[in-house]
Design a protein around this motif. Structure first.
Motif, PDB file in Angstrom:
ATOM      1  N   GLU A  23       0.823  -1.203   0.000  1.00 59.13           N
ATOM      2  CA  GLU A  23       0.000   0.000   0.000  1.00 59.13           C
ATOM      3  C   GLU A  23       0.860   1.256   0.000  1.00 59.13           C
ATOM      4  OE1 GLU A  23      -3.908  -1.488   2.569  1.00 59.13           O
ATOM      5  OE2 GLU A  23      -2.388  -0.212   3.517  1.00 59.13           O
ATOM      6  N   LEU A  25       0.100   5.350   0.845  1.00 66.06           N
ATOM      7  CA  LEU A  25      -0.917   6.256   1.352  1.00 66.06           C
ATOM      8  C   LEU A  25      -0.427   7.696   1.354  1.00 66.06           C
ATOM      9  CD1 LEU A  25      -1.995   4.234   4.545  1.00 66.06           C
ATOM     10  CD2 LEU A  25      -2.901   4.008   2.220  1.00 66.06           C
ATOM     11  N   THR A  34      -5.432   6.066  -0.239  1.00 65.96           N
ATOM     12  CA  THR A  34      -4.600   5.107  -0.965  1.00 65.96           C
ATOM     13  C   THR A  34      -4.408   5.551  -2.413  1.00 65.96           C
ATOM     14  OG1 THR A  34      -5.389   3.293   0.424  1.00 65.96           O
ATOM     15  CG2 THR A  34      -4.347   2.703  -1.665  1.00 65.96           C
TER      16      THR A  34
END
Length: 513
Positions: A23, A25, A34
């Motif tokens: 991920e 962010l 995201t």
């Protein structure tokens, strides 16, 4: 790959956890958004990677190298470079030990050793003292940009297994380092979930920030209070702390790599990819290339120095130019060239401009821009006087998620003798700089940027209004990765020379975490 991971887990009692979720962010003070991977630089893709302890990987690789005949001397720091009469590098000398704070040998005194070699490969990490000596002595950075640096601060947590997400990799930009679209602070965070229940997390900040009141350690503690981060740590326990310097200048700052008798490897040369936030892979590869070039150059010599123990003064030591040629032809050069302008883009145009430029360079031009974004100033030159900023008030630590610095220093697991001489000294001709310039003009930023609390301004004993700088040498090696000056001395050991290239990795990338 499964075979090595299983062996590593058995021998090191540590898991190499395959990345399962990746991920990226962008965070505001209360929210996190995201960014889809299709918009991210390909270098940030962690598919096929593993989460593991670098220090344990180093020890494991070290055992493999020793099985092949490579000699390793852990714990012995190289303190000086040894030269031949014609100025070629002959090897290194280790530091004398058993010396008191007053400089007088104690009962435990032992003289350092000289290690001689036909080729000495310097793999000290970022800003190693011996490597920097070579760069200056041989003017290896001529026509290059100055090196720029970042500071990485890290903790390791044990969390409840029900909250653990094995294989999660999470990187962030934004709060708290960047709070507006035009902020020029270069930095971000990382958070990894390693089996069985560990979370490895940290903050990296470029040291070219302008505000002298920024405290990187406090920014890291503040970052942990974000709801996205806090929820992953709640119910857990912080078990380790550390910090280290990173070289972030990239392609434009790489010096000439070879001199007669020696070469620069890994982060000592500056091969870290700041966009990828990784340098171990390039360090490994440079070690392999250096070992192969060294073996080819020395394989026909009459006798190995490892057997004789010395070098003839009449022997002409070679300059391993084929190593530098191999680096330029390798994927190291290709990877760093592609992102060569990205750090400077953030410095010039802030987070928005930097992201746009990085996206263009990694997705469209692939590094083929017909221009160069040079950086001509050192990090310290970017620091602005305190008069342009307000002191920053950081939240008090809660002792649960956030901690004061002294508490974290106790988690570092390193040892320093109180009677050991300080390795940090102010040059006599610069004695007036701390109080006269650093404190009065810039607010004494060294008491904030050091992640071990080494520098402190205190009142003068004689009652003068002017404060003086105190160097707390007793914490110099507590809680911080301090760049052990390990140098790989390449001896001609059978055909194991190529495999001994792994030595450069485990010898200099050690981290207390």
């Amino acid at each position: 790959m499964n075979d090595w991971a299983a062996e590593f887990a058995t021998e090191q009692s540590s898991n190499a956890t395959p990345v399962q979720k990746d991920e990226f962010l962008v965070m505001t003070e209360d929210e996190a958004y995201t960014i889809p991977h299709m918009f991210l630089p390909p270098q940030l893709n962690n598919e096929g990677n593993y989460i593991l302890s670098l220090s344990q990987l180093c020890r494991w690789l070290g055992s493999k190298a020793e099985e092949l005949g490579v000699e390793i001397y852990p714990g012995f720091a190289a303190s000086e470079v040894i030269y031949t009469n014609d100025g070629s590098v002959k090897g290194i000398a280790t530091r004398d030990v058993g010396i008191g704070k007053d400089g007088v040998p104690k009962a435990t005194f032992e003289r350092g050793m000289e290690l001689h070699a036909r080729q000495t490969l310097f793999a000290e990490g970022a800003r190693g003292s011996c490597s920097e000596e070579l760069i200056e002595k041989f003017n290896l950075r001529e026509a290059k940009n100055p090196q720029t640096y970042g500071l990485g601060i890290k903790e390791v947590w044990e969390i409840p297994e029900e909250n653990h997400q094995p294989g999660l990799v999470q990187h962030t930009l934004g709060w708290p380092l960047q709070t507006s679209l035009n902020d020029k602070i270069f930095g971000g965070s990382f958070l990894y979930h390693q089996e069985p229940n560990l979370v490895l997390l940290g903050l990296v900040i470029g040291l070219d920030y302008a505000n002298p009141f920024i405290n990187p350690y406090q920014e890291f503690q503040k970052w942990k209070t974000h709801p996205t981060i806090r929820k992953q740590l709640e119910g857990g326990t912080c078990i380790s702390y550390g910090a280290r310097v990173l070289n972030e200048g990239g392609y434009h700052s790489i010096p000439k790599l070879t001199v007669p008798g020696a070469s620069l490897l890994g982060c000592g040369a500056g091969f870290l990819n700041a966009v990828k936030i990784k340098g171990s892979h390039t360090a490994l590869k440079s070690g392999m290339l250096a070992a192969e070039a060294t073996f080819d150059a020395l394989k026909d010599k009459d006798y190995p120095v490892a057997e004789s123990g010395d070098l003839s003064e009449d022997e002409q030591l070679i300059q391993l130019t084929q190593y530098e040629d191999a680096v330029k032809k390798s994927w190291i050069n290709e990877e760093l060239y592609q992102v060569r302008n990205c750090h400077e883009a953030f410095s010039r145009w802030g987070i928005t401009g930097g992201l746009v430029y990085t996206g263009m360079a990694t997705h469209i031009t692939k590094g083929r821009e017909p221009w160069t974004l040079d950086h001509k100033e050192t990090d310290s030159a970017k620091t602005q006087p305190k008069q342009y900023f307000q002191p920053i008030s950081y939240p008090a630590p809660d002792g649960i998620i956030t901690f004061d610095l002294l508490t974290n220093l106790q988690r570092a697991g390193t040892y320093h003798e109180d009677d050991q001489p300080s390795h940090l000294r102010i040059k006599p001709d610069l004695a007036a700089i701390p109080s006269g310039t650093s404190l009065n003009v810039y607010g004494g930023p060294e008491q904030r940027f050091c992640p071990a609390g080494v520098y402190e301004y205190v009142d003068n004993e004689d009652g003068q209004d002017e404060k003086k700088l105190v160097i707390n040498a007793q914490v110099r090696r507590t809680g911080i990765y301090y760049g052990i000056s390990m140098v790989l001395i390449v001896f001609l050991l059978l055909s194991g020379m190529t495999t001994s290239s792994l030595n450069q990795f485990f010898a200099i990338e050690l981290h207390p975490l």
